[in-house]
Structure formats: structure tokens, C-alpha cells
Design a protein around this motif. Structure first.
Motif, mmCIF file in Angstrom:
data_model
loop_
_atom_site.group_PDB
_atom_site.id
_atom_site.type_symbol
_atom_site.label_atom_id
_atom_site.label_comp_id
_atom_site.label_asym_id
_atom_site.label_seq_id
_atom_site.Cartn_x
_atom_site.Cartn_y
_atom_site.Cartn_z
ATOM 1 N N PRO A 114 0.808 -1.228 0.000
ATOM 2 C CA PRO A 114 0.000 0.000 0.000
ATOM 3 C C PRO A 114 0.838 1.274 0.000
ATOM 4 O O PRO A 114 0.441 2.278 -0.606
ATOM 5 N N LEU A 115 1.998 1.235 0.674
ATOM 6 C CA LEU A 115 2.878 2.404 0.656
ATOM 7 C C LEU A 115 3.341 2.713 -0.761
ATOM 8 O O LEU A 115 3.334 3.871 -1.198
ATOM 9 N N LEU A 116 3.754 1.674 -1.465
ATOM 10 C CA LEU A 116 4.283 1.878 -2.808
ATOM 11 C C LEU A 116 3.178 2.248 -3.790
ATOM 12 O O LEU A 116 3.420 2.976 -4.758
ATOM 13 N N ARG A 117 1.967 1.767 -3.538
ATOM 14 C CA ARG A 117 0.858 2.097 -4.450
ATOM 15 C C ARG A 117 0.418 3.545 -4.346
ATOM 16 O O ARG A 117 -0.342 4.030 -5.194
ATOM 17 N N GLU A 118 0.880 4.252 -3.326
ATOM 18 C CA GLU A 118 0.669 5.696 -3.283
ATOM 19 C C GLU A 118 1.413 6.384 -4.421
ATOM 20 O O GLU A 118 1.058 7.490 -4.837
ATOM 21 N N VAL A 119 2.463 5.710 -4.912
ATOM 22 C CA VAL A 119 3.289 6.255 -5.990
ATOM 23 C C VAL A 119 2.987 5.544 -7.307
ATOM 24 O O VAL A 119 2.783 6.175 -8.348
ATOM 25 N N PHE A 120 2.951 4.215 -7.256
ATOM 26 C CA PHE A 120 2.680 3.376 -8.428
ATOM 27 C C PHE A 120 1.417 2.569 -8.145
ATOM 28 O O PHE A 120 1.489 1.522 -7.477
ATOM 29 N N PRO A 121 0.249 3.036 -8.582
ATOM 30 C CA PRO A 121 -1.011 2.385 -8.221
ATOM 31 C C PRO A 121 -1.080 0.900 -8.566
ATOM 32 O O PRO A 121 -1.812 0.147 -7.905
ATOM 33 N N ASP A 122 -0.335 0.459 -9.562
ATOM 34 C CA ASP A 122 -0.392 -0.941 -9.975
ATOM 35 C C ASP A 122 0.766 -1.767 -9.412
ATOM 36 O O ASP A 122 0.961 -2.921 -9.816
ATOM 37 N N ALA A 123 1.534 -1.199 -8.502
ATOM 38 C CA ALA A 123 2.709 -1.901 -7.985
ATOM 39 C C ALA A 123 2.317 -3.203 -7.300
ATOM 40 O O ALA A 123 1.358 -3.261 -6.528
ATOM 41 N N GLU A 124 3.085 -4.238 -7.577
ATOM 42 C CA GLU A 124 2.906 -5.537 -6.923
ATOM 43 C C GLU A 124 4.248 -5.936 -6.319
ATOM 44 O O GLU A 124 5.183 -6.303 -7.028
ATOM 45 N N VAL A 125 4.334 -5.844 -5.001
ATOM 46 C CA VAL A 125 5.573 -6.175 -4.302
ATOM 47 C C VAL A 125 5.667 -7.690 -4.165
ATOM 48 O O VAL A 125 4.795 -8.329 -3.578
ATOM 49 N N ILE A 126 6.718 -8.259 -4.714
ATOM 50 C CA ILE A 126 6.881 -9.713 -4.670
ATOM 51 C C ILE A 126 7.933 -10.148 -3.660
ATOM 52 O O ILE A 126 7.984 -11.316 -3.269
ATOM 53 N N GLU A 127 8.778 -9.218 -3.216
ATOM 54 C CA GLU A 127 9.815 -9.577 -2.256
ATOM 55 C C GLU A 127 10.284 -8.328 -1.520
ATOM 56 O O GLU A 127 10.375 -7.253 -2.106
#
Length: 321
Positions: A16-29
Motif C-alpha cells: 500500500p505504501l508503494l501504491r501511493e506512488v505506483f497504483p499498480d505496484a505488486e511487491v513480490i519480495e
């Protein structure tokens, strides 16, 4: 309260933190990266590499440094030739335990302190030339007074002489409180009384990184390896540019004359009294480092640092050394 390195290792709270910048971000690791005493750093590796980023989590007592880092990184981002991470997002309570977090752009490379193990010694001086040039670029940013930086200057001093005498007095007091040798304390005090007028030769303060050592310099792979990032601005100050140059030199991990030569060469022309002022600033950094290690209970290096203090407190130089 758990320490930063005990935070949940999964992706649920970081995505959710990263999706503030990249709405489609999918953190895998989520991978631990090299951090320090004051914070822990993670790499957020994403399904789309373009979304990958760095996450910095601050220890509670150092959360105030977040405002400082955001300010300084944004200043440095305006210097086009300087490779620094961009501040993508920051929150004062973004971690699951309420700690402050900052999301930074991911730069290529790994710290020179790590990469140097895989490099030939002949390659290292070229990095110091780039480090010198990076310091010269940072020092283009003038400051209105001398002092420690947050979102403003704390206890600003109008001139370098006042600032450095105050700093030496503070560090010498800490040295005595922490059990430092009384004779060594007095030797340093006499050196500053004798030569402290040199501080007055600096007429204008500039932004100083104040921690540009091999751990805070990223270098990239390739046939011609080069500096790809300047990181960790937690210690930034407004001061004499030579204090910054002296710290990089003093913290050079036992490097020799080739690295020192290229550091100065990369930096460019120095004032006529540079040798004498650099010696005083090396003394300051040695004293500060002794105090820091003693305060956190790291005793092994104290003897060698005390030797440095003794040598520098009695030294006069005519050339940068």
C-alpha cells in the motif's frame, strides 16, 4: 517495542505504501539492505522492475531525521549531475508499529564498501575522484549560516569560527564525560586554542553531506565501473566545505595516497590554507567518531582512533595530507 529489523517481512504492509506512488505496484519480495545505527533499509522488489523502490524505516528516537532527509534529498535532486534517489513518498507513521517510513527511488549499484571486495585495488582511486566531484557539486548549495540541519538550521552560528569552536567544545566535553584520557583532551584543546583562527578563513557556509564514505556511495557494474548513487544524508550540515572533504578522507577505510590524490583532484582547486584546515577537521572527525563509538559501547576501535587524535592534535602540515 520491536526493532525495525523485526518488522513483518511480508509484502502486505509495504505494497500500500508503494501504491501511493505506483497504483499498480505488486511487491513480490522485501529484501533487507545495508542500513545503519539509526534506521533500517529494505528493497521493495516488484513484479514490474520499474516499480521497485527503497523503503527506509526510522528508529523511534530518530524519526525527526525523516523531515531532514526529505528536505536535503529534494535540494540535491535539483543538482542534475548528482545521482541521488528521489523521495517518492513519506509518512510519519507508515510502518505497522507506527514508525516513520520514507520510500525512495531505487538506484543501480551496491555500496562501494561491499563492491570493493570484488575489485582490483587499482580501480578504487577512480571512485574517489568521482566522490570528490560529487562533494564539489553538493557544495554549490550555499547556506545562510553554520549549523546542524533539520527542516531548518538548529542553533545557527553566524561564522565558521564560532561554529567550530562550539563543536570542538561540545565534543571535548563528551569525550571527558565518556571517560576519555584527560591528557589527550587537553592536547586537543591546546591545538584548537593555538590554531583555531584558521576556522575564520572560511567566509561562507555550504550544504555538506557530512558522511560521504564508501558505505554511502553506490557503484555500478560494467567494464568501466562508476558511481551510480550518493545516499544517506542524515548527517547533513551547513558548514565549511573542507570539513566535508576531510571526513571523506578520514573515513577512507585505510586507503592510501592514490585515493587521497584523486579525491582532491576530483574536487578541484583548494584554498591556500587547505592543508592546515583539513588537519583540524580530521581531528574533529576523529574526536567525534571516538565519542560516537564509546557512546554506543563499541570499544574495539577506540585505541586506534585515540592514536589518530593524538597524532592530529600535534600535527602541522604544509600540503594536503
Amino acid at each position: 517495542m520491536p526493532q525495525p529489523d523485526q518488522l513483518p517481512p511480508g509484502t502486505a504492509w509495504t505494497e500500500p505504501l508503494l501504491r501511493e506512488v505506483f497504483p499498480d505496484a505488486e511487491v513480490i519480495e522485501v529484501l533487507p539492505r545495508t542500513g545503519g545505527q539509526l534506521s533500517t533499509v529494505y528493497e521493495l522488489r516488484c513484479a514490474d522492475p520499474a516499480h521497485s523502490a527503497i523503503l527506509k524505516v526510522y528508529a523511534p528516537e530518530w524519526a525527526w531525521k525523516q523531515v531532514k532527509e526529505v528536505r536535503v534529498y529534494r535540494i540535491l535532486a535539483g543538482l542534475d549531475s548528482l545521482p541521488v534517489p528521489r523521495v517518492l513518498h513519506h509518512m510519519p507513521d507508515g510502518a505497522p508499529d507506527g514508525r516513520a517510513v520514507t520510500v525512495l527511488s531505487l538506484l543501480e549499484g551496491r555500496p562501494l564498501s561491499e563492491a570493493s571486495k570484488d575489485l582490483d585495488a587499482s580501480q578504487i582511486p577512480s571512485f574517489y575522484r568521482e566522490m570528490g566531484a560529487a562533494l564539489a557539486t553538493i557544495h554549490q548549495v550555499g547556506q545562510e549560516a553554520y549549523g546542524y540541519m533539520t527542516d531548518h538550521l538548529l542553533d545557527p552560528r553566524p561564522d565558521n569560527g564560532t561554529y567550530m569552536r562550539h563543536q570542538f567544545a561540545k565534543k571535548l566535553a563528551e569525550f571527558k564525560t565518556l571517560g576519555g584520557d584527560d591528557r589527550l583532551h587537553d592536547t586537543v584543546a591546546r591545538r584548537i586554542e593555538r590554531d583555531g583562527a584558521l576556522f575564520d578563513n572560511c567566509r561562507a557556509a555550504v550544504l555538506c553531506h557530512n558522511d560521504l564514505h564508501e558505505g554511502n556511495v553506490l557503484v555500478g557494474p560494467g567494464d568501466v565501473a562508476h558511481v551510480t548513487g550518493i545516499i544517506d544524508v542524515e548527517n547533513a550540515i551547513a558548514a565549511d566545505p573542507l570539513i566535508d572533504l576531510a571526513k571523506t578522507d578520514y573515513y577512507s577505510l585505510g586507503r592510501g595516497e592514490p585515493e587521497r590524490h584523486t579525491l582532491f583532484e576530483g574536487y578541484g582547486p583548494l584554498p591556500a590554507d587547505a592543508a592546515e584546515r583539513l588537519d583540524l577537521y580530521r581531528l574533529y572527525h576523529a574526536l567525534e567518531l571516538w565519542d560516537w563509538f564509546r557512546s554506543i559501547g563499541t570499544v574495539v576501535p577506540l585505541g586506534s582512533i585515540a592514536d589518530d587524535i593524538a597524532r592530529l592534535a600535534g600535527q602541522r602540515s604544509d600540503t594536503p595530507s
